[in-house]
Design an enzyme around this catalytic site. Structure first.
Site, short mmCIF file in Angstrom:
data_model
loop_
_atom_site.label_atom_id
_atom_site.label_comp_id
_atom_site.label_asym_id
_atom_site.label_seq_id
_atom_site.Cartn_x
_atom_site.Cartn_y
_atom_site.Cartn_z
N ALA A 137 5.15 -4.98 7.39
CA ALA A 137 3.82 -5.10 6.78
C ALA A 137 3.84 -4.45 5.41
O ALA A 137 4.52 -3.45 5.19
CB ALA A 137 2.76 -4.43 7.65
N ASP A 138 3.08 -5.06 4.49
CA ASP A 138 2.86 -4.44 3.19
C ASP A 138 1.53 -3.71 3.15
O ASP A 138 1.35 -2.79 2.34
CB ASP A 138 2.92 -5.51 2.10
CG ASP A 138 4.34 -5.94 1.83
OD1 ASP A 138 4.94 -5.42 0.88
OD2 ASP A 138 4.87 -6.77 2.59
N ARG A 139 0.59 -4.11 4.01
CA ARG A 139 -0.66 -3.38 4.15
C ARG A 139 -1.33 -3.78 5.46
O ARG A 139 -1.38 -4.96 5.81
CB ARG A 139 -1.61 -3.65 2.97
CG ARG A 139 -2.84 -2.75 2.99
CD ARG A 139 -3.76 -2.97 1.80
NE ARG A 139 -3.08 -2.77 0.52
CZ ARG A 139 -3.67 -2.27 -0.57
NH1 ARG A 139 -4.94 -1.91 -0.51
NH2 ARG A 139 -3.00 -2.13 -1.70
N VAL A 147 0.82 -1.21 0.00
CA VAL A 147 0.00 0.00 0.00
C VAL A 147 0.85 1.26 0.00
O VAL A 147 0.40 2.33 -0.41
CB VAL A 147 -0.98 -0.01 1.20
CG1 VAL A 147 -0.24 0.25 2.51
CG2 VAL A 147 -2.10 1.00 1.01
N ALA A 197 -1.21 -7.77 6.09
CA ALA A 197 -0.59 -8.55 5.02
C ALA A 197 0.92 -8.36 5.08
O ALA A 197 1.41 -7.23 5.15
CB ALA A 197 -1.12 -8.11 3.66
#
Length: 383
Positions: A256-258, A102, A266
């Site tokens: 975290a990526d999102r 994100v 995620a």
């Protein structure tokens, strides 16, 4: 020893270290076009949500700066409207490179907003273009300071949480994937927390998982910890349960990526496995990520798009050729580790850890924990 750097900007050049070749070969490659930036992100030559966002922003910044210096000026600098018409598709294109991260969307939206707000009556196109280029550089520059802040927030919180349970020699912390300076613009998120504990004399060992073969996370983490001289141990991700059974692990810290509005997170595939096992063993599970990773438009993890990588990638591994004498050569090779013609391959790049398995979420604004009796987070205080 100085930490590794994922992105270099000097002498009018934009370069990234080709992470596909690490840890055995350190090779910087030029990023001369928007298309090259998109390809580097998509093919995972650069990885880590913050680093991806920084590269996208810098690629546009350099592109605009080069256009401003060109003679004659390109056509898109003839008017504010032509600049807008030219830039908006570029931002949309960059956003498609990695859908789960994100931070990339946050960076492109921020640049789009800057473009919109620069349209003040009477402002000439070159001024607007320069403001846009400056904003791109600022996105990358802000990352290091944020990382240092969240690492201190998370490290201090963990030390207070563990209290007397900490060993005399310091804490043992497990992490998943790479979240250090190679995944960011510097210092790192979850690996930054580990670095902070090490610099404070509060760390015994860092443990890190070896995930699916083509994911470079563990190898990059190994390289970063070695560079920073942090005592560490690599384990296979299928060995996490055994580790928790036989060794005192004080916390699991991941990036975290999102992060969804309720705290569902995620991150690199294998994170959910570690969270389940940490819950089973009563080990605090901490997510460390910048505010830009929190997506308030997504209510929970079911709304997070999960990138499916090409099936072939799960069958391949890259490495240095082994000499048979306890060392490796400088020559690298890609080998297939599975039989040919498999019927099906499930190859997601990320999984989602439910908020109920997460003990704390750390951003540069502080630490969020769940209210007593609740299984989700209220992130309003740290975004």
């Amino acid at each position: 020893m100085a930490p590794l750097t994922s992105i270099r900007t000097s002498n009018g050049k934009l370069e990234i270290v080709n992470q596909l070749l690490l840890p055995h070969t350190t090779e910087y490659i030029d990023i001369n076009t928007i298309e090259e930036a998109h390809d580097a992100i998509k093919t995972m030559k650069i990885r880590g949500a913050p680093a991806i966002a920084s590269l996208a922003a810098l690629s546009l910044s350099f592109h605009i700066s080069n256009a401003l210096a060109a003679t004659p000026s390109p056509e898109f600098l003839t008017s504010p409207e032509s600049l807008k018409t030219y830039v908006e598709p570029i931002l949309s294109f960059l956003y498609t490179a990695r859908p789960t991260a994100v931070n990339l969307g946050a960076a492109t939206r921020r640049l789009s907003k800057k473009l919109q707000t620069s349209f003040v009556a009477g402002t000439d196109v070159r001024t607007i273009a320069q403001q846009l280029a400056d904003e791109g550089k600022l996105i990358a520059d802000e990352d290091v300071g944020r990382n240092e802040e969240m690492s201190k927030w998370g490290g201090d919180w963990l030390l207070k949480r563990v209290g007397d349970e900490g060993s005399a020699s310091g804490l043992n912390v497990l992490t998943v994937c790479n979240t250090g300076s190679l995944a960011t613009s510097g210092y790192g998120t979850a690996l930054g927390l580990i670095t902070y504990l090490h610099e404070s004399g509060k760390l015994d060992k860092a443990y890190y998982t070896q995930t699916a073969p083509y994911h470079q996370g563990s190898r990059l983490t190994a390289l970063e910890l070695q560079t920073l001289k942090i005592p560490s141990v690599m384990i296979c991700d299928t060995m996490v349960g055994s580790l928790f059974q036989h060794y005192k692990i004080h916390a699991v810290a991941v990036g975290a990526d999102r992060i969804a509005r309720n705290g569902d997170t995620a991150n690199k595939i294998g994170t959910y496995n570690a969270a389940v096992l940490a819950a089973r063993h009563g080990i605090p599970f901490i997510v460390v990520a910048p505010i830009s990773t929190v997506d308030l438009d997504v209510a929970d993890g079911s709304g997070i798009p999960i990138e499916q990588r090409p099936p072939l990638e799960a069958c391949l591994v890259r490495g240095a050729l082994y000499t048979g004498a306890g060392d490796a050569t400088n020559e690298q090779a890609v080998v297939m580790i599975t039989p040919r013609g498999l019927d099906g391959i499930y190859n997601p790049s990320f999984d989602v850890t439910p908020a109920e398995l997460i003990t704390a979420i750390v951003t540069e604004k502080g630490v969020a924990v769940k209210k007593p009796g609740e299984v989700t987070f209220d992130l309003s205080g740290i975004v």
